[in-house]
Each structure stands twice: as C-alpha cells, then as structure tokens.
Design an enzyme around this catalytic site. Structure first.
Site, short mmCIF file in Angstrom:
data_model
loop_
_atom_site.label_atom_id
_atom_site.label_comp_id
_atom_site.label_asym_id
_atom_site.label_seq_id
_atom_site.Cartn_x
_atom_site.Cartn_y
_atom_site.Cartn_z
N ILE A 476 0.70 -1.09 0.11
CA ILE A 476 0.00 0.14 0.01
C ILE A 476 0.62 1.34 0.07
O ILE A 476 0.28 2.47 0.03
CB ILE A 476 -0.79 0.10 1.39
N GLY A 477 2.01 1.22 0.05
CA GLY A 477 2.93 2.21 -0.04
C GLY A 477 4.46 1.77 -0.18
O GLY A 477 4.83 0.95 0.13
N GLY A 479 8.52 3.50 -0.03
CA GLY A 479 9.47 4.61 0.43
C GLY A 479 11.13 4.35 0.50
O GLY A 479 11.41 3.31 0.00
N GLY A 480 11.63 5.34 1.03
CA GLY A 480 13.04 5.22 1.17
C GLY A 480 13.56 4.01 2.08
O GLY A 480 14.59 3.45 1.91
N PHE A 481 12.58 3.80 3.14
CA PHE A 481 12.90 2.89 4.19
C PHE A 481 12.47 1.40 3.73
O PHE A 481 13.22 0.47 3.74
CB PHE A 481 12.01 3.18 5.42
N GLY A 482 11.37 1.40 2.90
CA GLY A 482 11.10 0.08 2.28
C GLY A 482 9.70 0.24 1.88
O GLY A 482 8.86 1.10 1.87
N VAL A 484 5.60 -1.05 2.38
CA VAL A 484 4.35 -0.92 3.38
C VAL A 484 3.18 -1.81 2.89
O VAL A 484 2.80 -1.87 1.80
CB VAL A 484 3.90 0.44 3.72
N LYS A 498 5.69 -2.25 7.71
CA LYS A 498 6.64 -1.58 7.04
C LYS A 498 8.09 -2.00 7.22
O LYS A 498 8.68 -2.08 8.20
CB LYS A 498 6.93 0.00 7.58
N ASP A 600 10.08 16.16 10.76
CA ASP A 600 9.86 16.09 9.41
C ASP A 600 8.37 16.12 9.12
O ASP A 600 7.78 15.12 8.78
CB ASP A 600 10.33 14.61 8.95
#
Length: 816
Positions: A476-477, A479-482, A484, A498, A600
């Site tokens: 469902i998402g 990003g830079g971390f990984g 989701v 996540k 952030d």
C-alpha cells in the site's frame, strides 16, 4: 641606494592580495586527476591536472593505482583516490551560482589494501556541503571497461567552503577517479528553475543522430534504445549543410536556443514520423521510454529545430506519461530555428517516464531533435565527521619570491582559520545529541540497544502470515525505508507493516536504516495519543527491520490534496484535520516524555483513519530530551520545502522548527499544491514564500484550492491566514507554540461552523450578506484538546485497554 622600509602589515596585505589574484585565476574551474600528480587528457579535449597542481584540498585518504595498466584505458582512469572511511575534497568558491559537478568512476583492480584489490566491490555514497545525497549505495561495477560518469548541477554560494564527501558503506570503501567542477552557463539550467535543490542528469540524447561529446564535456547519446516502436520514426538527416537561425526572443513559452543550450550537432538531426498507407499519421505517434527513480521529480528539456519542413507547416503536440504538455510549431517565419521547452514531471510510483510526439492533423508530421532529463535531488543525510588531512594541496605560485611569500602567508592564515574552525566544529559536533547508537553489539543489526524490554517484539513468522508472505498485492506504499504492506494479525487487528529494504534492494534515494528504525521504536513506545500513529510492534529477526503500525484507512493527507482519484476534502474537514495534527504535535512537544521534536512534519506524514481523524506519523528523524534546553545542535535533516530556514542556517533545532514545517502544511492544505514547484514563476515556486507574500498583500484567497471557492467563511480564512503568517516567521522566537497554533485553528474552525449555523437557521433574505460575512462572533477560547489534562493521550497506566480500543486503522502511502 636608498632603502625603502615597508610596514609589515602592508606587506602582508600586498602578498595576500597577490595570492588571491593567483587563486582567482584558478578558482571555480577544477579538472582533477584524482590520486595522481600527473596531468591527463581525454580524447574529448578535456585536460585534467594532477593533484599537486590544483588549488583545493582533500582529507585523509589514499592514492590507488590500476595494477593491470591496460593500454586501451585512458590514463585518467588508471588512478583514483579512495579510503575505507569517509573523506572529502574541498574547493574554494569565488562566485555565487549553479555549478556543474561531474564525477568519473572506473572500477579497476588495485594493489592498495584499502580498496580490497578490486574497486568494483566498493559501495558508497556522495554528499555535498548542504547535506544533499548526490549518490547513495552507489557501485561503479559494470561489465565494460567504460567509466561511469555522474553529473550534477549544485547551487554554491561564495560563503561556502564547498565539499564533496565520499562515504563508504560499513566494511566497504569509496573512491573517485576524476572530478570536474565549474560554474555552469545559465543556459544549462532549465528555464525558471531557481530552487537550491541539486539536479542529477539522468539522460541526454541526440535524437536521430550519433553519440556526441560537446566542448563542455556533455555526453549526448543516441535515442534508438528508448523508442517504444522502432518502426514509428525515422531519422532526419538533411543532405545539404544547414544554416541554423538563432533568434533572441522566446515565443509562447518556447525558448529560443543557441549553441550552448545544445551543440549544433543536436539540432542538425532529428527523429520524425515514419508514416505509411497502413498507418495514418493522425492515429500514430512516436514515444520514447525512460527508466527513472520512483517517487522522484524530474525536469525534462525537449529540443526542437524544424529541419524537415517549411516554416509553420508542422504543428504537433508534446506529451509526457500521457499528459498533454505543449503544442509545438515553428516559432518564426525562418526555417531551422532551434528552440526548446522545459517542464516538470511530478513524482509517482512509476519507474518510467514516456515522452510522446503526436501530429495534430492527418498527413502531418512531428519531430524531436534532443532530450534531457534531470532528476531533482531531494534526499538529505547527515554529514559524517571526517579526519582532516595534515596536508592541504594549494596551487603553487611559481616564478617569483613574492609569490612564494604570498603562499606562505596564505598557508599561515589558512592554518589559523582552519584551527579555529575545527575547534568550533568540534564543539558543535560533541554537543550533538544522538538518541540511537547505530553500531555496537546487541542485535542482528549491530545495534547497541536492547529493545526486548519494551514488550513490542512480534515474531517474523506471524508477520509473514499477516502479510501472506509479503504478497506484492498487499503493498500500500513505498518509500526510502522500504515497502508498506496491509496485514491482519492473528487476533484480527488490521495493521500496516513497514519492511526495510535489504541493502541490495535499496535505490539511489534510499538512505534510512538502523538509526531511524530504532528511533521510531523508542519514540513510539513512549507515547500514546489519539492524534499520533501507534506502534503495535517490531521485528528484528533474520536481519530484518520491520515496524508494525495501526492501519489508517484513508491514507495520507497529501493523497486527499493532490490525488484526482481521491475525494477532495471540504474546508471544514481540512480544518479538523489540521486541528487534529496540531494536537498531536502539541502533545509531542509538551506531553511526551522529555519533549519530542518531530523534525519531518509534512503532508505525507499526516495520516487519516476511516473517519478522517488525523494522526501524525513517521518518527524516524525525531529528537527527544531537547525541549528543556534552548536548542539541540544537529545535522540538518528533513524535507526540502518544509525545512525551517533558521534551522538550516544554524543547525540549532527547537520545537519551533516543527511549527514552521506545520505552517507550510497549512498552506498546502489551503492551496493543494506542493511545497516546492519549480515549474511555476519565480515568486510562486516556494509555497511558503508565495503564501506569505499573498497574506501580506491581503490576497490569500488567490491561492485557495479551486474546489474550496465559495466554501470558506472570510473570517475563518482570515484567522487561518494569520496563523500561517505566525508559523512562517523567519525568526523562530517570533513563532507561536503548537498550543497557540492549536487554539487559532480551533477558533478558525468555530468561525466556519458558526457561519454554517447562521445559514441554516436564518432567513437569508433578511440578512445583510456583507455584514454577516465579516462580523466576528464572540467565540470563547477552548482548552487545548492536545494537552496532558484531557483524554486524548493515553498514559502508561491506561494501557490495560484492549488493542481494538487503542489502535484504529493505518495506511502509510509515503513510507520512509
């Protein structure tokens, strides 16, 4: 002979001036053969100086040489400078502007122990002085003997001592073969792009022509490999010599070019329609596909020169990713006029950009001569502590005694300044509060923290089961971390999982890791609040870093501002969301253990549950324990466009930095436009600056999102605008606390609701519309719903509640 006595101070000034003149002749124009004292030339005509002959310095590192010395490899790529620890090159800058930075890499085999004998195993990142991540997890390994060249455009001010940091991954090393840095001609920069964000050149194509390296060292490649249908286009190569007509003025947003925008070889060739009787021109097009970074914004420059028809004959449309961009036609009565068009492609989940040209009428044609695609670099990372070298390489002054003395003076002054600078830097660095040690023993990731006492650990097998073994259909998402994933635990709780990328999976924009992972666990384990996303658990088994949150059904606030497929929020809903987020931030600043600065705050870190209740998320960059002090000294982190300018300049972090970022979010909510949009006119690019300008001019209604037109009570808008203005003050001392922001938003919300009540209960024919619109009702100040005296926050003693009572739903659409 008469003796002339020159005062010592005057002599020093004279010598320093002489030295500065010498440096001025060399500064801002660097071509460096790294790791070698010898000069090296390329067949393209670029001349690189050996390190002993250049006016710059570098920190502790080692020169490495190619042990194979293959004859077909240029001498420039047979040496490098590398190290197993972070090192930098430092350059003196004498003129403000945007500089071209070009880094050359060739992975050869070396006898140096620091390079593990093979540069192809190096994995490292490159940062600039402003914390921007130019390269991340980069490796120069490739299957050919050709170098890898990375090109950037970076804004540098003369107040900067500009540095390029080369930062190896743990147990690896970093290297560079050659560096080019010079002040870029303004023609190189996309029109209207004035942001301080760096640009990374991804593609530069000579469409319809041969590969070409221009006098500025720009490499123009062929376009054939990017065509979606090779039969859809053919090359246009005029047989007779062309005389290009360079004209001075832009026409209808199309900018006239000259030889510095693109070399003449680009405009002398093109691709145009390959029509046939079986393929009418009106139903066909030419499309090029390009692989790009997901979630990154890109600027595209398309070059045109009508070399195939008569002036005014050919009219066609330009598209990107299916979106209409511009109608293209010859912009004068003259033939062969070079011109170009710049536009931005916003970030998306797609890893492709397609560029299409399509005729407007039957039997018509379309053409393209050149194409450049630049990625906007928005990633920030902390600059490491680097041990300075004892040796600073300074340009020698040869041929005179005075030159030698001036060099000594410069070295003395540089030593004194450097010593004081290092002492000052050391004071700041030692005061930096680091909540999460990122190395040491204790877990499968080398963490020094023991997180088991938190009681939040979830077995990897249960997380696998909850996500159907991390089924890609449940993503469902990203990003830079990984990634989701949506999931359901064994007890029926819906969760968002996540999962951090493994090292080999991370892209160029991915820099988050263990410190952010541990920070988020520690911070979220201390806090419970209705308007803060709750952490259900974590997993650090099998070299995994996994965070499990409550699931937010409605996604991010940004989704509801920009996504055309998502229902647009009413003004009342937007005010309620802003108020909820303010409550969460107020609790962080005052009610959480020791006080927490989020660091952030942005629209993608405000999530909405199924009832559109706002919750602040993503605490990987948070700092705690700071609010009982004036500030915390820290490397700048956050998201460009939301960053507090005072924090960026001073690196002094306070809770007022969150207040500034939240002010940008408020403008984003009002206008439904991003914090930075380089495609807009100069004064409108930065949302904070544009919003403040409109507020001071009394025309804030001009930036209101079009679906809200007519919805907003003027008094509510006025109070909202005043709140934004307070949040965005340059001086942090003049900004309100989050408690004050919360009250102002509650007041704006009640003003909006009061107007609606009047409309519902009064006969509109008996109301003077103008007086009703601008009369302020007597509204009492509510107690802060985010304070620790109410039930929004859940104390440790309240944790006996069931999970279903504590955790609602979460979706993270823009995960770190």
């Amino acid at each position: 002979m008469e003796h002339v006595h020159i005062p010592l101070l005057s002599l020093l000034v004279f010598l320093l001036n002489l030295s500065s003149l010498h440096f001025l002749s060399l500064a801002d124009d660097y071509y460096i053969n790294c790791g070698s004292h010898d000069n090296a030339n390329l067949t393209t005509g670029q001349n690189f100086s050996g390190e002993s002959k250049s006016g710059y310095s570098f920190s502790k590192s080692k020169a490495v040489k190619d042990i194979n010395q293959l004859p077909d490899i240029a001498p420039l790529y047979k040496t490098a400078r590398g190290f197993s620890k972070a090192f930098y090159y430092q350059f003196s800058i004498t003129q403000n502007g945007t500089y071209l930075v070009r880094l050359h890499f060739l992975a050869f085999s070396s006898s140096s122990s620091s390079s593990s004998n093979n540069l192809s195993t190096a994995v490292f990142g490159v940062l600039d002085s402003k914390n921007f991540t130019l390269l991340n997890n980069f490796t120069a390994k490739n299957s050919t003997n050709y170098p890898v060249i990375k090109e950037f455009f970076v804004r540098i001010d003369i107040t900067d001592s500009f540095r390029l940091y080369f930062i190896p991954q743990p147990s690896s090393f970093a290297f560079v073969n050659a560096i080019v840095l010079f002040l870029a001609p303004s023609d190189f920069i996309p029109e209207n792009y004035i942001s301080n964000l760096p640009l990374h050149t991804i593609y530069r194509l000579n469409v319809g022509g041969l590969p070409w390296n221009d006098p500025q060292g720009r490499n123009w490649e062929t376009d054939d490999s990017h065509l979606s249908d090779p039969n859809s286009a053919k090359n246009a190569n005029p047989e007779s010599e062309l005389n290009l007509n360079y004209l001075p003025e832009p026409v209808d947003g199309l900018f006239l070019s000259n030889y510095t925008f693109a070399p003449i070889q680009v405009y002398e060739t093109a691709k145009h329609m390959s029509n046939s009787s079986s393929r009418p021109a009106i139903s066909s097009n030419v499309t090029w596909f390009f692989s790009v970074s997901r979630k990154a914004r890109h600027i595209v420059r398309a070059h045109f020169c009508d070399i195939i028809g008569q002036p005014g004959e050919i009219i066609f449309n330009l598209y990107s990713n299916g979106n209409f961009r511009k109608e293209i036609s010859n912009i004068s009565q003259y033939p062969a006029v070079p011109f170009y068009y710049d536009f931005m492609v916003n970030s998306s989940e797609s890893e492709l950009i397609n560029i299409t040209i399509k005729p407007k009428s039957e039997s018509a044609d379309a053409f393209l001569n050149g194409l450049e695609i630049l990625e906007i670099v928005e990633g920030l990372a902390p600059i490491p502590t680097v041990r300075d070298s004892k040796k600073s390489i300074v340009a020698p002054v040869v041929g005179s005694v005075l030159g030698g003395l001036s060099l000594i003076c410069v070295l003395i002054v540089g030593f004194v300044f450097g010593f004081r600078h290092r002492k000052a830097k050391k004071r700041v660095e030692t005061s930096v509060w680091s909540p999460m040690p990122a190395n040491g023993g204790g877990s499968s990731h080398g963490s020094a923290l023991n997180l088991n006492y938190l009681g939040l650990k979830i077995a990897f097998n249960e997380i696998q089961s909850a996500t159907n073994n991390f089924d890609t259909k449940l993503v469902i998402g990203k990003g830079g971390f990984g990634n989701v994933y949506r999931g359901t635990l064994l007890n029926g709780t819906k969760v968002a999982v996540k999962r951090a990328y493994k090292r080999h999976e991370r892209g160029s924009g991915s820099g988050q890791g263990l410190p952010e992972f541990e920070t988020e666990i520690i911070v979220l384990s201390k806090i419970r609040h209705r308007h803060l996303v709750s952490l259900i658990g974590y997993c650090n088994e099998r070299s995994e870093m996994i965070l499990v949150y409550e699931f937010m059904e409605k996604g991010t606030l940004r989704d509801h501002l920009y996504d055309s497929d998502v229902h647009r929020l009413s003004w009342k809903q937007r005010l309620e969301i802003c108020t909820g987020a303010a409550r969460g931030l107020h609790y962080l600043h005052t009610g959480a253990a020791g006080g927490i600065i989020h660091r952030d705050v942005k629209s993608t870190n405000i999530l909405l549950d199924e009832n559109h209740v706002a919750k602040v998320a993503d605490f990987g960059l948070s700092r705690s324990g700071a609010l009982d002090e004036t500030h915390v000294s820290t490397n700048v982190k956050g998201t460009f466009g939301y960053l507090d300018p005072e924090y960026m300049m001073s690196e002094q972090l306070t809770e007022k930095s969150d207040v500034y970022s939240f002010g940008v979010v408020l403008l984003e909510v009002l206008s439904a436009r991003p914090a930075i949009d380089p495609t807009l006119p100069r004064e409108q690019m930065n949302l904070a600056e544009w919003g403040m300008l409109c507020q001071k001019r009394g025309v804030l209604e001009e930036i209101v999102d079009s679906p809200l037109k007519g919805q907003i009570d003027p008094n509510s808008l006025r109070k909202f605008g005043e709140t934004v203005e307070k949040c965005l003050q340059d001086d942090a001392c003049n900004r309100p606390t989050m408690e004050d922001v919360l009250w102002d938003l509650e007041y704006a919300l009640q003003l909006q609701q009061t107007t609606k009540l009047k409309e519902a209960h009064e006969d509109s024919t008996n109301i003077d519309a103008s007086s009703a619109a601008f009369s302020l009702p007597n509204v009492q100040r509510f107690p802060s719903l985010g304070s620790t005296r109410n039930g929004d926050d859940i104390r440790e003693a309240d944790l006996e509640s069931t999970e279903s009572e504590i955790f609602s739903q979460l979706k993270i659409g823009d995960a770190r």
